[in-house]
Motif scaffolding. Structure first.
Motif, PDB file in Angstrom:
ATOM      1  N   GLN A  17       0.496  -1.600   0.199  1.00 24.13           N
ATOM      2  CA  GLN A  17      -0.628  -0.202  -0.022  1.00 24.13           C
ATOM      3  C   GLN A  17       0.495   1.586   0.130  1.00 24.13           C
ATOM      4  N   ALA A  18       1.913   1.119   0.898  1.00 20.60           N
ATOM      5  CA  ALA A  18       2.891   2.271   0.936  1.00 20.60           C
ATOM      6  C   ALA A  18       3.607   2.411  -0.867  1.00 20.60           C
ATOM      7  N   ARG A  19       4.204   1.753  -1.449  1.00 19.22           N
ATOM      8  CA  ARG A  19       4.347   1.437  -2.949  1.00 19.22           C
ATOM      9  C   ARG A  19       3.593   2.148  -3.321  1.00 19.22           C
ATOM     10  N   GLN A  20       2.355   1.768  -3.482  1.00 18.14           N
ATOM     11  CA  GLN A  20       0.794   2.197  -4.611  1.00 18.14           C
ATOM     12  C   GLN A  20       0.459   3.862  -3.877  1.00 18.14           C
ATOM     13  N   GLY A  21       0.269   4.444  -2.749  1.00 13.81           N
ATOM     14  CA  GLY A  21       1.063   5.752  -2.342  1.00 13.81           C
ATOM     15  C   GLY A  21       1.898   6.556  -2.847  1.00 13.81           C
ATOM     16  N   VAL A  22       2.988   6.091  -3.557  1.00 12.73           N
ATOM     17  CA  VAL A  22       4.263   6.602  -3.262  1.00 12.73           C
ATOM     18  C   VAL A  22       3.966   7.125  -4.707  1.00 12.73           C
ATOM     19  N   GLU A  23       4.036   6.417  -5.690  1.00 12.42           N
ATOM     20  CA  GLU A  23       3.738   5.980  -6.824  1.00 12.42           C
ATOM     21  C   GLU A  23       2.325   7.173  -7.226  1.00 12.42           C
ATOM     22  N   LYS A  24       1.077   6.820  -6.457  1.00  7.34           N
ATOM     23  CA  LYS A  24       0.050   7.734  -7.069  1.00  7.34           C
ATOM     24  C   LYS A  24       0.411   9.090  -6.233  1.00  7.34           C
ATOM     25  N   ALA A  25       1.400   9.442  -5.776  1.00  5.89           N
ATOM     26  CA  ALA A  25       1.364  11.104  -4.887  1.00  5.89           C
ATOM     27  C   ALA A  25       2.694  11.500  -6.661  1.00  5.89           C
ATOM     28  N   GLY A  26       3.589  10.581  -6.772  1.00  3.05           N
ATOM     29  CA  GLY A  26       4.385  11.410  -7.706  1.00  3.05           C
ATOM     30  C   GLY A  26       3.689  11.442  -9.120  1.00  3.05           C
ATOM     31  N   ASP A  27       2.727  10.710  -9.223  1.00  2.00           N
ATOM     32  CA  ASP A  27       2.122  11.050 -10.568  1.00  2.00           C
ATOM     33  C   ASP A  27       0.833  11.977 -10.680  1.00  2.00           C
ATOM     34  N   ALA A  28       0.565  11.641  -9.371  1.00  3.82           N
ATOM     35  CA  ALA A  28      -0.072  13.434  -8.951  1.00  3.82           C
ATOM     36  C   ALA A  28       0.763  14.202  -9.518  1.00  3.82           C
ATOM     37  N   PHE A  29       1.776  14.591  -8.296  1.00  2.79           N
ATOM     38  CA  PHE A  29       2.808  16.153  -8.589  1.00  2.79           C
ATOM     39  C   PHE A  29       3.280  15.924 -10.665  1.00  2.79           C
ATOM     40  N   GLN A  40      12.941  14.437 -11.661  1.00  3.27           N
ATOM     41  CA  GLN A  40      13.349  14.182 -10.162  1.00  3.27           C
ATOM     42  C   GLN A  40      12.328  13.552  -8.956  1.00  3.27           C
ATOM     43  N   VAL A  41      11.200  13.380  -9.566  1.00  6.70           N
ATOM     44  CA  VAL A  41       9.867  12.551  -9.279  1.00  6.70           C
ATOM     45  C   VAL A  41      10.353  11.228  -9.455  1.00  6.70           C
ATOM     46  N   ASP A  42      10.637  10.691 -10.476  1.00  2.00           N
ATOM     47  CA  ASP A  42      11.061   9.589 -10.391  1.00  2.00           C
ATOM     48  C   ASP A  42      11.920   9.200  -9.449  1.00  2.00           C
ATOM     49  N   ALA A  43      13.103   9.583  -9.496  1.00  2.00           N
ATOM     50  CA  ALA A  43      14.056   9.769  -8.336  1.00  2.00           C
ATOM     51  C   ALA A  43      13.895   9.400  -6.569  1.00  2.00           C
ATOM     52  N   VAL A  44      13.309  10.233  -6.615  1.00  3.37           N
ATOM     53  CA  VAL A  44      12.430  10.332  -5.528  1.00  3.37           C
ATOM     54  C   VAL A  44      11.403   8.579  -4.583  1.00  3.37           C
ATOM     55  N   GLN A  45      10.952   9.082  -5.949  1.00  2.00           N
ATOM     56  CA  GLN A  45       9.855   7.473  -6.270  1.00  2.00           C
ATOM     57  C   GLN A  45      11.011   6.624  -5.386  1.00  2.00           C
ATOM     58  N   ARG A  46      12.343   5.829  -6.225  1.00  6.22           N
ATOM     59  CA  ARG A  46      12.758   4.762  -6.582  1.00  6.22           C
ATOM     60  C   ARG A  46      13.228   4.749  -4.997  1.00  6.22           C
ATOM     61  N   LYS A  47      14.112   5.832  -4.368  1.00  9.90           N
ATOM     62  CA  LYS A  47      14.866   6.211  -3.462  1.00  9.90           C
ATOM     63  C   LYS A  47      13.246   5.055  -2.042  1.00  9.90           C
ATOM     64  N   MET A  48      12.278   6.068  -2.311  1.00 10.21           N
ATOM     65  CA  MET A  48      10.833   5.688  -1.199  1.00 10.21           C
ATOM     66  C   MET A  48      11.242   4.196  -1.228  1.00 10.21           C
ATOM     67  N   ASN A  49      10.791   3.743  -2.805  1.00 10.49           N
ATOM     68  CA  ASN A  49      10.669   2.818  -2.518  1.00 10.49           C
ATOM     69  C   ASN A  49      11.520   1.865  -2.313  1.00 10.49           C
ATOM     70  N   GLU A  50      13.121   2.263  -1.912  1.00  6.94           N
ATOM     71  CA  GLU A  50      13.569   1.137  -1.818  1.00  6.94           C
ATOM     72  C   GLU A  50      13.870   1.555  -0.096  1.00  6.94           C
ATOM     73  N   GLN A  51      13.974   1.965   0.343  1.00  5.08           N
ATOM     74  CA  GLN A  51      13.256   2.758   1.879  1.00  5.08           C
ATOM     75  C   GLN A  51      12.299   1.788   2.478  1.00  5.08           C
TER      76      GLN A  51
END
Length: 63
Positions: A17-29, A40-51
């Motif tokens: 669910q967290a990963r889906q939220g990260v993707e959805k927030a990035g897409d909205a941005f 930059q958004v894609d890079a942040v999404q990758r880092k958040m998913n790694e975390q």
């Protein structure tokens, strides 16, 4: 308790669910900024998913 600790507590046990939220927030941005900051958004999404994955306990396949 800091905000980061609260977020970690909410994410723990719900990585999908967290990963889906990260993707959805990035897409909205990206939509709001007309993809101006897409790399930059894609890079942040990758880092958040790694975390999120780093906080996940290892499965039998990963051992």
């Amino acid at each position: 308790m800091s905000m980061l600790d609260k977020l970690k507590g909410l994410i723990k046990g719900h990585p999908d669910q967290a990963r889906q939220g990260v993707e959805k927030a990035g897409d909205a941005f990206d939509t709001k900024t007309q993809n101006k900051y897409q790399s930059q958004v894609d890079a942040v999404q990758r880092k958040m998913n790694e975390q999120i994955d780093a906080d996940r306990p290892p499965t039998d396949e990963q051992r």
